[in-house]
Design a protein around this motif. Structure first.
Motif, mmCIF file in Angstrom:
data_model
loop_
_atom_site.group_PDB
_atom_site.id
_atom_site.type_symbol
_atom_site.label_atom_id
_atom_site.label_comp_id
_atom_site.label_asym_id
_atom_site.label_seq_id
_atom_site.Cartn_x
_atom_site.Cartn_y
_atom_site.Cartn_z
ATOM 1 N N ASN A 31 0.822 -1.209 0.000
ATOM 2 C CA ASN A 31 0.000 0.000 0.000
ATOM 3 C C ASN A 31 0.858 1.262 0.000
ATOM 4 O OD1 ASN A 31 -2.421 -1.426 0.014
ATOM 5 N ND2 ASN A 31 -2.597 -1.408 2.242
ATOM 6 N N ARG A 32 1.953 1.220 0.757
ATOM 7 C CA ARG A 32 2.835 2.374 0.809
ATOM 8 C C ARG A 32 3.501 2.632 -0.531
ATOM 9 N NH1 ARG A 32 3.409 7.322 1.945
ATOM 10 N NH2 ARG A 32 5.558 7.999 2.308
ATOM 11 N N VAL A 33 3.926 1.582 -1.205
ATOM 12 C CA VAL A 33 4.581 1.741 -2.506
ATOM 13 C C VAL A 33 3.633 2.413 -3.495
ATOM 14 C CG1 VAL A 33 5.514 0.490 -4.498
ATOM 15 C CG2 VAL A 33 6.193 -0.165 -2.188
ATOM 16 N N PHE A 34 2.383 1.943 -3.528
ATOM 17 C CA PHE A 34 1.433 2.571 -4.459
ATOM 18 C C PHE A 34 1.093 3.988 -4.023
ATOM 19 C CE2 PHE A 34 -2.696 3.701 -6.158
ATOM 20 C CZ PHE A 34 -2.499 3.441 -7.512
ATOM 21 N N SER A 35 0.980 4.215 -2.722
ATOM 22 C CA SER A 35 0.643 5.549 -2.219
ATOM 23 C C SER A 35 1.699 6.571 -2.613
ATOM 24 C CB SER A 35 0.484 5.509 -0.701
ATOM 25 O OG SER A 35 -0.605 4.683 -0.321
ATOM 26 N N ILE A 36 2.959 6.156 -2.678
ATOM 27 C CA ILE A 36 4.021 7.051 -3.138
ATOM 28 C C ILE A 36 3.753 7.499 -4.570
ATOM 29 C CG2 ILE A 36 6.479 7.188 -3.723
ATOM 30 C CD1 ILE A 36 6.993 5.271 -1.350
ATOM 31 N N THR A 59 -2.785 -8.595 -9.329
ATOM 32 C CA THR A 59 -3.420 -7.464 -10.005
ATOM 33 C C THR A 59 -3.649 -6.253 -9.102
ATOM 34 O OG1 THR A 59 -5.665 -8.238 -9.500
ATOM 35 C CG2 THR A 59 -4.636 -9.072 -11.522
ATOM 36 N N ASP A 60 -3.465 -6.393 -7.780
ATOM 37 C CA ASP A 60 -3.851 -5.348 -6.836
ATOM 38 C C ASP A 60 -3.211 -3.998 -7.155
ATOM 39 O OD1 ASP A 60 -4.874 -7.185 -4.159
ATOM 40 O OD2 ASP A 60 -3.520 -8.125 -5.590
ATOM 41 N N GLY A 61 -1.937 -4.007 -7.477
ATOM 42 C CA GLY A 61 -1.249 -2.779 -7.836
ATOM 43 C C GLY A 61 -1.208 -2.534 -9.328
ATOM 44 N N GLU A 62 -1.226 -3.618 -10.107
ATOM 45 C CA GLU A 62 -1.109 -3.480 -11.554
ATOM 46 C C GLU A 62 -2.302 -2.753 -12.162
ATOM 47 O OE1 GLU A 62 -0.481 -6.409 -15.423
ATOM 48 O OE2 GLU A 62 -2.133 -6.729 -14.007
ATOM 49 N N TRP A 63 -3.522 -3.134 -11.775
ATOM 50 C CA TRP A 63 -4.705 -2.535 -12.404
ATOM 51 C C TRP A 63 -4.773 -1.026 -12.207
ATOM 52 C CZ3 TRP A 63 -9.558 -6.213 -11.874
ATOM 53 C CH2 TRP A 63 -9.311 -7.396 -12.609
ATOM 54 N N ASP A 105 -2.549 8.485 0.455
ATOM 55 C CA ASP A 105 -2.726 7.141 0.999
ATOM 56 C C ASP A 105 -3.787 6.372 0.224
ATOM 57 O OD1 ASP A 105 -0.833 7.594 2.924
ATOM 58 O OD2 ASP A 105 -2.284 8.087 4.503
ATOM 59 N N ALA A 106 -3.483 5.121 -0.073
ATOM 60 C CA ALA A 106 -4.429 4.253 -0.768
ATOM 61 C C ALA A 106 -4.225 2.814 -0.305
ATOM 62 C CB ALA A 106 -4.247 4.345 -2.285
ATOM 63 N N ASP A 107 -5.319 2.112 -0.123
ATOM 64 C CA ASP A 107 -5.307 0.715 0.322
ATOM 65 C C ASP A 107 -5.718 -0.157 -0.861
ATOM 66 O OD1 ASP A 107 -5.534 -1.715 1.607
ATOM 67 O OD2 ASP A 107 -7.330 -1.163 2.755
ATOM 68 N N ILE A 108 -4.711 -0.687 -1.573
ATOM 69 C CA ILE A 108 -4.982 -1.429 -2.803
ATOM 70 C C ILE A 108 -5.156 -2.927 -2.575
ATOM 71 C CG2 ILE A 108 -3.803 0.214 -4.306
ATOM 72 C CD1 ILE A 108 -1.369 -1.720 -4.272
ATOM 73 N N THR A 109 -4.968 -3.399 -1.329
ATOM 74 C CA THR A 109 -4.892 -4.838 -1.079
ATOM 75 C C THR A 109 -6.125 -5.404 -0.380
ATOM 76 O OG1 THR A 109 -3.651 -4.341 0.944
ATOM 77 C CG2 THR A 109 -2.371 -4.875 -1.020
#
Length: 245
Positions: free
Chosen positions: A142-147, A179-183, A152-156
């Motif tokens: 989540n932190r990697v995507f939020s960067i 797919t959680d971060g890829e999509w 802040d985003a909860d992708i999982t």
């Protein structure tokens, strides 16, 4: 085309362990969504199919080839159906949602139609209900995507909303092991920050039915850590790809 979001879900359940909980919510799920679609693995117990069919789901059986494959097949199906938007949610997550916080669903549907992709995450309390190995490893992805997103985003959490054109894009480009971060990265790279929305829900909390296979403590941590790495790496790959174009 139909503007109201259709429900899209997947599940693998050879033992039928979800049946009792599913039976408690099928009427509410049936009433909450006009159109409902589910992909079940070929091994999933007939009791699950029976309940979902009774609730008005359009149903397909698919080979068991992992969550990412099932989600891609769901997106592919969505890309040819007559709906403008979809609410995707893993079936066990959906059942928990309707058991605990079904009153959130109408607002979720209203938010999904505002963006090409809506990241549906968890409130702090819902996140804290999960096993510690889930929390600590999912925080990383989540932190990697939020960067990348800049907030802040909860992708999982196992749920998202997306448009039909997003389903078409996902179908043509999705290939990652998770797919959680890829999509959301695919959507972000294609249409920019304005195409991504976020929403926190209390309903995506953890109950025993969300547990999955029994594992030792070490295996549980190792598996979740690997998943967090795979999700984070898919984000990194697509970030580098966008920067190189």
């Amino acid at each position: 085309m139909k503007h109201e979001p259709a429900l899209l879900t997947i599940f693998h359940d050879p033992s039928g362990h979800i049946t009792e909980s599913l039976a408690q919510v099928t009427t509410d799920v049936a009433n909450a969504y006009t159109d409902k679609y589910v992909l079940l693995s070929e091994q999933t117990h007939p009791s699950v199919e029976y309940l979902l069919s009774k609730a008005g789901f359009h149903l397909r059986r698919i080979p068991k080839r992992g969550v990412a494959d099932a989600r891609r097949r769901a997106a592919e199906w969505a890309s040819v159906l007559p709906h403008d938007y979809y609410h995707y949610c893993d079936l066990d997550r959906l059942v928990t949602w309707f058991q605990t916080n079904k009153q959130e669903i109408p607002d979720i549907k209203r938010n999904i139609v505002k963006r090409d992709y809506t990241i549906i995450g968890r409130t702090a309390e819902a996140f804290a209900s999960h096993p510690v190995e889930w929390q600590e490893t999912e925080k990383i992805a989540n932190r990697v995507f939020s960067i990348v997103l800049g907030k802040d985003a909860d992708i999982t959490a196992g749920s998202c909303g997306f448009s039909r054109r997003a389903a078409e894009l996902i179908t043509s480009q999705s290939e990652a092991m998770m797919t959680d971060g890829e999509w959301p990265m695919l959507i972000l790279n294609q249409w920019g920050l304005s195409s991504i929305g976020t929403y926190e829900t209390a309903g995506l909390q953890y109950l025993e039915q969300n547990k999955g296979n029994s594992q030792s403590d070490i295996d549980a941590w190792t598996v979740r850590l690997k998943l967090a790495y795979i999700i984070s790496d898919s984000i990194s790959v697509l970030t580098r790809k966008e920067q190189s174009t």
